[in-house]
Design an enzyme around this catalytic site. Structure first.
Site, PDB file in Angstrom:
ATOM      1  CG  ASP A  18      -2.066   0.955   1.117  1.00 59.00           C
ATOM      2  OD1 ASP A  18      -2.339   1.427  -0.004  1.00 59.00           O
ATOM      3  OD2 ASP A  18      -2.710   1.240   2.143  1.00 59.00           O
ATOM      4  CG  ASN A  66      -7.334  -2.478  -6.261  1.00 59.59           C
ATOM      5  OD1 ASN A  66      -6.320  -3.159  -6.064  1.00 59.59           O
ATOM      6  ND2 ASN A  66      -7.760  -1.602  -5.365  1.00 59.59           N
TER       7      ASN A  66
HETATM    8  C1  FPP Z   1      -2.053   0.107  -3.322  1.00 58.09           C
HETATM    9  O1  FPP Z   1      -1.581   1.432  -3.292  1.00 58.09           O
HETATM   10  C2  FPP Z   1      -1.438  -0.609  -4.430  1.00 58.09           C
HETATM   11  C3  FPP Z   1      -2.116  -1.148  -5.474  1.00 58.09           C
HETATM   12  C4  FPP Z   1      -3.579  -1.073  -5.576  1.00 58.09           C
HETATM   13  C5  FPP Z   1      -1.429  -1.818  -6.584  1.00 58.09           C
HETATM   14  C6  FPP Z   1      -0.172  -2.545  -6.273  1.00 58.09           C
HETATM   15  C7  FPP Z   1       0.616  -2.619  -7.523  1.00 58.09           C
HETATM   16  C8  FPP Z   1       1.951  -2.555  -7.619  1.00 58.09           C
HETATM   17  C9  FPP Z   1       2.825  -2.533  -6.454  1.00 58.09           C
HETATM   18  C10 FPP Z   1       2.660  -2.461  -8.943  1.00 58.09           C
HETATM   19  C11 FPP Z   1       2.312  -3.489  -9.966  1.00 58.09           C
HETATM   20  C12 FPP Z   1       2.414  -4.891  -9.462  1.00 58.09           C
HETATM   21  C13 FPP Z   1       3.273  -5.834  -9.926  1.00 58.09           C
HETATM   22  C14 FPP Z   1       3.202  -7.200  -9.380  1.00 58.09           C
HETATM   23  C15 FPP Z   1       4.289  -5.550 -10.944  1.00 58.09           C
HETATM   24  P1  FPP Z   1      -2.620   2.626  -3.414  1.00 58.09           P
HETATM   25  O2  FPP Z   1      -2.677   3.024  -4.843  1.00 58.09           O
HETATM   26  O3  FPP Z   1      -3.928   2.248  -2.815  1.00 58.09           O
HETATM   27  O4  FPP Z   1      -1.891   3.707  -2.571  1.00 58.09           O
HETATM   28  P2  FPP Z   1      -2.550   4.841  -1.679  1.00 58.09           P
HETATM   29  O5  FPP Z   1      -3.169   4.155  -0.486  1.00 58.09           O
HETATM   30  O6  FPP Z   1      -1.390   5.674  -1.307  1.00 58.09           O
HETATM   31  O7  FPP Z   1      -3.558   5.555  -2.530  1.00 58.09           O
END
Ligand code: FPP
Length: 260
Positions: A18, A66
């Site tokens: 996250d 998501n």
């Molecule tokens: C949560 O952060 C993260 C995600 C919804 C996506 C995770 C994806 C990756 C780490 C990159 C792609 C994956 C791979 C396996 C190559 P958020 O966007 O909810 O962050 P925030 O809470 O700060 O808004």
């Protein structure tokens, strides 16, 4: 690694990655930039976990929920996944890493699914580490699908309701293929499970890191492993090693699953 006991590493580590969005927003950049930087952190942590000898790593890369994000962000995430799978192919093959996914794969765009499934097939026989990507995944959805599968078997007369027990349900839960989660790390400062590995993490040690995922480094993984090793895992018993024999008699099934 020097402060860690290599004989007491968690077999299965899972991560809720996250903080990508906030990482980008604090720089005034669009959220997909955070995801791109987050995928670099994925590369780092996969390598570090393999080097340390962790047997299974499960990463929450995209939840069922998501899909409700803006279309541009979803597209960017799907493209990053595809790029990751293409670019990491050799790394996985050279290091004995089996890749698999959990989640509703039919929802993924075919351009991602094709690359993913090809890599799942290619790495099927590798066994040094299993990297599981949770994609279009939700813990409740996973349990619902497992129950639906078993209910169909009951309806067809292949399974009696009285045969439905914990072991059968567990066998129908894809995330349990690599055994229960021992250590669940969540980055980004929030302290919740967010519908991840609901069955598997029943006895997991939870470690919450303030670090935003794109900033997560090998040293942060080592810190989390150190916290894990300092914990006393009791699995509902009164103390760790001392009462093991008694508990093994009282709860033989649970004891056989509790491998850490
Ligand atoms: C949560 O952060 C993260 C995600 C919804 C996506 C995770 C994806 C990756 C780490 C990159 C792609 C994956 C791979 C396996 C190559 P958020 O966007 O909810 O962050 P925030 O809470 O700060 O808004």
């Amino acid at each position: 690694m020097s402060d860690l006991d290599p004989s007491r590493l968690p077999a299965h580590v899972a991560v809720i990655m996250d903080g990508n969005g906030r990482w980008a927003e604090t720089r005034g950049w669009p959220r997909p930039f955070g995801h791109r930087q987050g995928s670099e952190a994925v590369r780092r942590i996969v390598r570090a976990s393999r080097r340390l000898g962790i047997r299974a790593l499960t990463l929450y890369a995209f939840s069922e929920q998501n899909w409700q994000r803006p279309e541009g962000e979803v597209d960017a995430l799907m493209e990053l996944l595809r790029e990751f799978l293409l670019s990491e192919r050799d790394e996985l093959l050279d290091n004995g890493i089996r890749l698999r996914m959990i989640g509703r794969r039919e929802r993924l765009p075919s351009r991602v699914r094709e690359v993913l499934e090809a890599l799942e097939r290619e790495t099927e026989g590798l066994s040094d580490m299993t990297l599981t990507l949770a994609l279009s995944y939700g813990g409740r959805e996973e349990l619902t699908d497992a129950v639906r599968l078993l209910a169909a078997q009951v309806a067809e007369g292949r399974l009696a309701p009285s045969d439905l027990d914990e072991a059968r349900l567990e066998a129908a839960i894809p995330s349990m293929d690599v055994g229960p989660c021992d250590l669940l790390i969540r980055t980004g400062g929030e302290q919740r499970i967010s519908n991840f590995l609901l069955w598997s993490a029943a006895y997991a040690e939870l470690v919450f890191s303030e670090r935003l995922w794109p900033d997560f480094q090998d040293a942060d993984l080592l810190d989390a492993l150190g916290v894990y090793q300092a914990r006393d895992r009791r699995f509902g018993r009164v103390s760790s090693a001392a009462s093991m024999a008694t508990s093994d008699v009282l709860m033989p099934d649970a004891a056989s699953r509790a491998h850490a």
